[in-house]
Enzyme design. Structure first.
Site, PDB file in Angstrom:
ATOM      1  N   ASP A  46      27.913  45.105  41.424  1.00 62.09           N
ATOM      2  CA  ASP A  46      27.337  44.701  39.444  1.00 62.09           C
ATOM      3  C   ASP A  46      26.100  44.440  39.941  1.00 62.09           C
ATOM      4  OD1 ASP A  46      30.159  44.238  37.992  1.00 62.09           O
ATOM      5  OD2 ASP A  46      30.419  42.600  40.135  1.00 62.09           O
ATOM      6  N   HIS A  74      36.088  42.541  47.990  1.00 65.27           N
ATOM      7  CA  HIS A  74      36.110  41.269  48.342  1.00 65.27           C
ATOM      8  C   HIS A  74      36.112  40.536  49.662  1.00 65.27           C
ATOM      9  CE1 HIS A  74      37.276  41.088  43.989  1.00 65.27           C
ATOM     10  NE2 HIS A  74      36.629  40.055  43.893  1.00 65.27           N
ATOM     11  N   GLN A 121      33.265  35.144  29.829  1.00 64.66           N
ATOM     12  CA  GLN A 121      32.610  36.112  30.239  1.00 64.66           C
ATOM     13  C   GLN A 121      33.094  37.372  29.302  1.00 64.66           C
ATOM     14  OE1 GLN A 121      32.200  35.376  34.428  1.00 64.66           O
ATOM     15  NE2 GLN A 121      32.555  37.171  34.523  1.00 64.66           N
ATOM     16  N   VAL A 151      31.525  48.450  47.953  1.00 64.18           N
ATOM     17  CA  VAL A 151      32.159  49.170  48.916  1.00 64.18           C
ATOM     18  C   VAL A 151      32.807  49.983  48.126  1.00 64.18           C
ATOM     19  CG1 VAL A 151      34.661  48.532  49.543  1.00 64.18           C
ATOM     20  CG2 VAL A 151      32.685  47.432  50.538  1.00 64.18           C
ATOM     21  N   ARG A 177      39.491  46.809  38.674  1.00 63.58           N
ATOM     22  CA  ARG A 177      39.676  46.515  36.662  1.00 63.58           C
ATOM     23  C   ARG A 177      40.532  48.182  37.242  1.00 63.58           C
ATOM     24  NH1 ARG A 177      37.694  44.874  31.939  1.00 63.58           N
ATOM     25  NH2 ARG A 177      36.372  42.877  32.406  1.00 63.58           N
ATOM     26  N   GLN A 209      24.435  41.539  36.479  1.00 67.98           N
ATOM     27  CA  GLN A 209      24.740  40.629  37.622  1.00 67.98           C
ATOM     28  C   GLN A 209      24.190  39.953  38.499  1.00 67.98           C
ATOM     29  OE1 GLN A 209      29.218  39.270  36.951  1.00 67.98           O
ATOM     30  NE2 GLN A 209      28.936  39.246  39.446  1.00 67.98           N
ATOM     31  N   LEU A 228      42.038  40.210  43.731  1.00 66.20           N
ATOM     32  CA  LEU A 228      41.066  40.592  45.438  1.00 66.20           C
ATOM     33  C   LEU A 228      41.287  41.763  45.907  1.00 66.20           C
ATOM     34  CD1 LEU A 228      41.004  37.573  47.086  1.00 66.20           C
ATOM     35  CD2 LEU A 228      39.652  37.669  44.779  1.00 66.20           C
TER      36      LEU A 228
END
Length: 280
Positions: A147, A34, A58, A173, A184, A150, A30
């Site tokens: 995302d 988040h 995924q 953010v 990542r 998504q 996180l």
């Protein structure tokens, strides 16, 4: 804060919680992005639930799944700091019990961009999110705009399957230099990290073109590609100027305020990063 690890314990923990209930699904590791989702859920809802689950379905490559960063103790500490009420931390067999043989597949929205680059990725996303939505029965669920595809896929899935959970996209953010926060990012070397803000510069170059009146999709894609070409460590996977409702690539942008999504995916060494900019 209550930590649960089984479906049975989760449902028992939520049975008498005050509504509305807000859900923040995560894969852990996180960060401040988040935290912003937890804060929005806390502001909107009486009960906030977080899930921490690195979803193997995924990932296209087993090595990428194994490489995904994990630190449960740190993640739980962040959840507690942000006032999360219940955290669900299941093992893989709790989500996919032995004999599990169902896949949720969303159609057209899941095919281009990340769907084309990572076949099966969005099937994995839609399947796990459908399971979590059913288990938790949240009034609202919060996802990051970083995302964007998504979010669109999950909204389509919820509409099509008559799942009443409202899917809310929250602003991306960013670091002070413009790089979108991502779990990542930890894999970037210092040199790659210094190069990575070129993603944001490329998106802003296309946005500047649009703001100056450019309506050619090809010209805006070229503006992004040209900016990326100035960074030797950046290897583009795609640059896109797409309809913000269907994700079909646009050759000519609409004259009205119909939504458009600028997006790109770029590799820096072994690390693949994505970002986007909605228009208008």
């Amino acid at each position: 804060m209550l930590v649960t690890r089984s479906r049975v314990d989760l449902r028992a923990a939520l049975a008498d919680r005050p509504r509305p209930l807000g859900l923040v699904p995560t894969m852990g590791w996180l960060h401040a992005g988040h935290r912003s989702l937890f804060q929005r859920a806390r502001a909107d809802d009486e009960t906030t639930v977080a899930t921490i689950f690195v979803n193997p379905r995924q990932f296209n490559e087993a090595a990428d799944y194994q490489r995904y960063p994990r630190n449960e103790d740190r993640d739980l500490a962040i959840c507690e700091e942000e006032g999360v009420d219940v955290v669900f931390v299941p093992g893989v067999e709790e989500i996919y019990p032995p004999g599990f043989d169902t896949t949720v597949s969303v159609g057209g929205l899941a095919r281009p961009l990340e769907g084309a680059a990572r076949p099966g990725h969005f099937d994995g996303v839609a399947t796990v999110v459908a399971i979590l939505f059913d288990l938790i029965d949240a009034d609202r669920a919060y996802f990051g705009q970083k995302d964007a595809q998504q979010v669109m896929v999950i909204r389509q899935m919820a509409r099509d399957l008559a799942i009443p959970t409202e899917v809310i996209a929250c602003p991306t953010v960013r670091e002070p230099d413009g790089l979108a926060l991502s779990s990542r990012n930890v894999h970037l070397t210092p040199t790659e990290r210094a190069a990575a803000p070129v993603l944001r510069r490329a998106l802003l170059a296309a946005r500047a073109g649009w703001e100056s009146g450019e309506r050619s999709g090809s010209a805006l894609r070229r503006a992004m590609a040209d900016m990326l070409a100035h960074e030797p460590l950046a290897t583009p996977a795609y640059v896109s100027v797409a309809d913000g409702r269907t994700l079909a690539e646009l050759e000519e942008l609409p004259a009205d305020d119909a939504p458009v999504l600028l997006s790109l995916a770029v590799r820096f060494g072994a690390t693949r990063l994505i970002d986007n900019e909605p228009l208008p």
